[in-house]
Design a protein around this motif. Structure first.
Motif, short mmCIF file in Angstrom:
data_model
loop_
_atom_site.label_atom_id
_atom_site.label_comp_id
_atom_site.label_asym_id
_atom_site.label_seq_id
_atom_site.Cartn_x
_atom_site.Cartn_y
_atom_site.Cartn_z
N LEU A 3 -92.57 35.98 -55.66
CA LEU A 3 -92.72 36.58 -56.99
C LEU A 3 -94.17 37.00 -57.22
O LEU A 3 -95.10 36.37 -56.73
N SER A 9 -85.60 34.48 -61.90
CA SER A 9 -85.98 35.78 -61.32
C SER A 9 -85.39 35.92 -59.92
O SER A 9 -85.26 34.94 -59.17
N ARG A 10 -85.07 37.13 -59.58
CA ARG A 10 -84.60 37.36 -58.22
C ARG A 10 -85.82 37.51 -57.30
O ARG A 10 -86.94 37.78 -57.76
N SER A 11 -85.61 37.34 -56.01
CA SER A 11 -86.71 37.37 -55.03
C SER A 11 -87.39 38.74 -55.01
O SER A 11 -86.77 39.79 -55.28
N ASN A 12 -88.68 38.72 -54.69
CA ASN A 12 -89.49 39.93 -54.54
C ASN A 12 -89.54 40.76 -55.84
O ASN A 12 -89.58 41.99 -55.79
N SER A 13 -89.52 40.06 -56.97
CA SER A 13 -89.60 40.77 -58.26
C SER A 13 -90.90 40.38 -58.96
O SER A 13 -91.65 39.52 -58.50
N ASN A 14 -91.14 41.04 -60.07
CA ASN A 14 -92.38 40.82 -60.82
C ASN A 14 -92.07 40.19 -62.17
O ASN A 14 -91.08 40.52 -62.83
N ASN A 57 -88.75 39.17 -66.96
CA ASN A 57 -88.42 38.92 -65.56
C ASN A 57 -87.19 39.73 -65.18
O ASN A 57 -86.43 40.20 -66.05
N HIS A 58 -86.96 39.89 -63.87
CA HIS A 58 -85.82 40.65 -63.35
C HIS A 58 -84.89 39.68 -62.65
O HIS A 58 -85.29 38.92 -61.77
N GLY A 59 -83.64 39.69 -63.11
CA GLY A 59 -82.64 38.79 -62.54
C GLY A 59 -81.28 39.10 -63.11
O GLY A 59 -81.00 40.26 -63.46
N VAL A 62 -82.78 43.02 -66.76
CA VAL A 62 -84.13 42.76 -67.26
C VAL A 62 -84.02 41.88 -68.51
O VAL A 62 -83.35 42.25 -69.47
#
Length: 452
Positions: A328, A360-365, A383-385, A441
């Motif tokens: 992250l 949050s999902r992997s490789n997100s900001n 967060n993104h998930g 989001v």
């Protein structure tokens, strides 16, 4: 009747209404009776006045003739009207042997002279003869018949007033009993409501207009109570589950360890695992106590200047390590300074960042944006998930709530107390927490007053 029962009855609305109705009726009847009695007395007085005035008119017209007394004396002696003639305040003629009262100073022919002799009542008027200065005529009548009539009429009025008061009291009791019947129906509805039947509601269409606000308010209270009972029941179940799971884990591990001899390394592994479970129990209990104190304003809050940008930067440095497994990244923008309890605000932001890292999902900001207005400051954490279901959003700040109802403890799940604690801290600082989630989001916004 004991003093307690008397006091209880006087506090009764029905008793006070009946007494008020009876008192008002009695007062009206007494005033009406007194007015009627006065009107009868006045009528008789006016009648006597008219008779005496008419008789004097006749006397005043005929008195100029000679030998007036000789000609008309016999008429007054046989008449109900009595005549006295006075000259220089000396009686010179009396149609009947009825003494006049000692005081005859009244010269106004509109004022009655009233007296009684041996139970006989008289009423007279004193007149001045036009053609004979210094000579006065006193005309009078017996008012015994008036007195008897008025006395009997007063007795009838008194008896009528008493009977009418009793009737009005009985009618008042019947009216009050009938008009208070909606309260008895309301009482029956209320008695039917029990902790097991909190879903019952009182229909307001069968009650008078004055009771409808009370019924609506009571139904609203039942709505709140039903919700509180449901949350209390869920809370009891949740806390039992949260404590049962780690205790069960420790019991199972301990029983397995005791089933046969183990090496020191195995015992150490079991103890480490038990410590983890105990830490989970301790954190749950600590969070519960903290939440209870914050909701009842039992926490000591210290106000000091807090630079939100510096605090967020410190927290990001910590959670960057926690997010390494998911690769992250974090971004930060904006700045604001508030006056608040630093440790509380830090805990609230930590809970939100922990929640963002967990979901949050992997490789997100994860983006943290700080904005400030004249009265408040906002920290938005995005967060993104997975998208949070719309029906779950209102429940996110309930204790022990998790979208995953299986309640399985793992590295990505918490006890469900972080967000309620954050919400409680926000309210202690005259703020709030809100959440928006769509298209993967999710944004949690913590709003705090600039000055607590």
């Amino acid at each position: 009747m004991t003093t307690k029962n008397k006091t209880s009855s006087m506090h009764s609305i029905a008793t006070r209404l009946i007494l008020s109705y009876f008192s008002a009726s009695l007062l009206v009847l007494c005033v009406l009776s007194a007015t009627t009695l006065y009107a009868v007395r006045y009528h008789f007085a006016q009648q006597d006045y008219s008779i005496l005035q008419a008789s004097f008119s006749t006397i005043n017209k005929l008195q100029s003739e000679d030998n007036f007394i000789l000609k008309f004396g016999e008429f007054f002696e046989a008449s109900e009207i009595k005549l006295w003639l006075l000259a220089d305040e000396r009686l010179i003629y009396s149609s009947q042997k009825i003494p006049l009262p000692m005081q005859l100073e009244v010269n106004n022919s509109d004022t009655f002279i009233e007296w009684s002799i041996e139970g006989t009542h008289y009423r007279a008027l004193k007149f001045t003869l036009d053609d004979r200065p210094g000579v006065y005529a006193v005309l009078g009548v017996s008012t015994n018949a008036h007195h008897v009539f008025i006395r009997n009429f007063a007795n009838v009025l008194l008896l009528t007033t008493i009977i009418a008061s009793i009737i009005s009291g009985v009618l008042g009791w019947l009216i009050v009993r009938r008009e208070l019947s909606p309260l008895r129906r309301l009482e029956q509805h209320i008695k039917a409501i029990t902790p097991q039947k909190l879903d019952l509601r009182i229909p307001n269409q069968h009650f008078p207009q004055e009771l409808i606000p009370l019924v609506i308010g009571f139904n609203d209270m039942l709505d709140r109570l039903e919700g509180d009972f449901e949350r209390l029941s869920e809370f009891s179940s949740d806390i039992a589950h949260e404590l049962r799971t780690p205790v069960g884990n420790m019991m199972t591990q301990t029983q397995v360890a005791l089933s046969k001899p183990r090496s020191n390394e195995e015992y150490q592994d079991i103890l480490v695992s038990n410590v983890e479970e105990l830490n989970r129990i301790t954190k749950t209990i600590t969070d519960m106590l903290y939440l209870a104190k914050s909701e009842h304003n039992l926490l000591l809050k210290t106000n000091e200047p807090v630079a939100l940008s510096n605090m967020v930067e410190e927290l990001i440095e910590f959670y960057e390590m926690a997010g390494d497994d998911k690769a992250l990244t974090f971004s930060q923008s904006g700045d604001a300074e508030i006056v608040a309890d630093k440790s509380m605000v830090k805990r609230a932001l930590s809970n939100l960042l922990s929640n963002a890292v967990r979901h949050s999902r992997s490789n997100s900001n994860i983006d943290v944006a700080i904005t400030q207005t004249q009265t408040s400051s906002e920290i938005a954490i995005t967060n993104h998930g997975d998208t949070i279901a719309a029906e779950s959003i209102p429940m996110l700040f309930e204790r022990f709530y998790r979208a995953d109802k299986s309640r399985q403890h793992n590295s990505s799940s918490g006890a469900g107390l972080g967000l309620p604690i954050t919400c409680s801290i926000a309210k202690m600082h005259h703020g709030d927490v809100c959440v928006e989630s769509s298209d993967g989001v999710t944004t949690f916004t913590l709003k705090l007053a600039n000055k607590s």
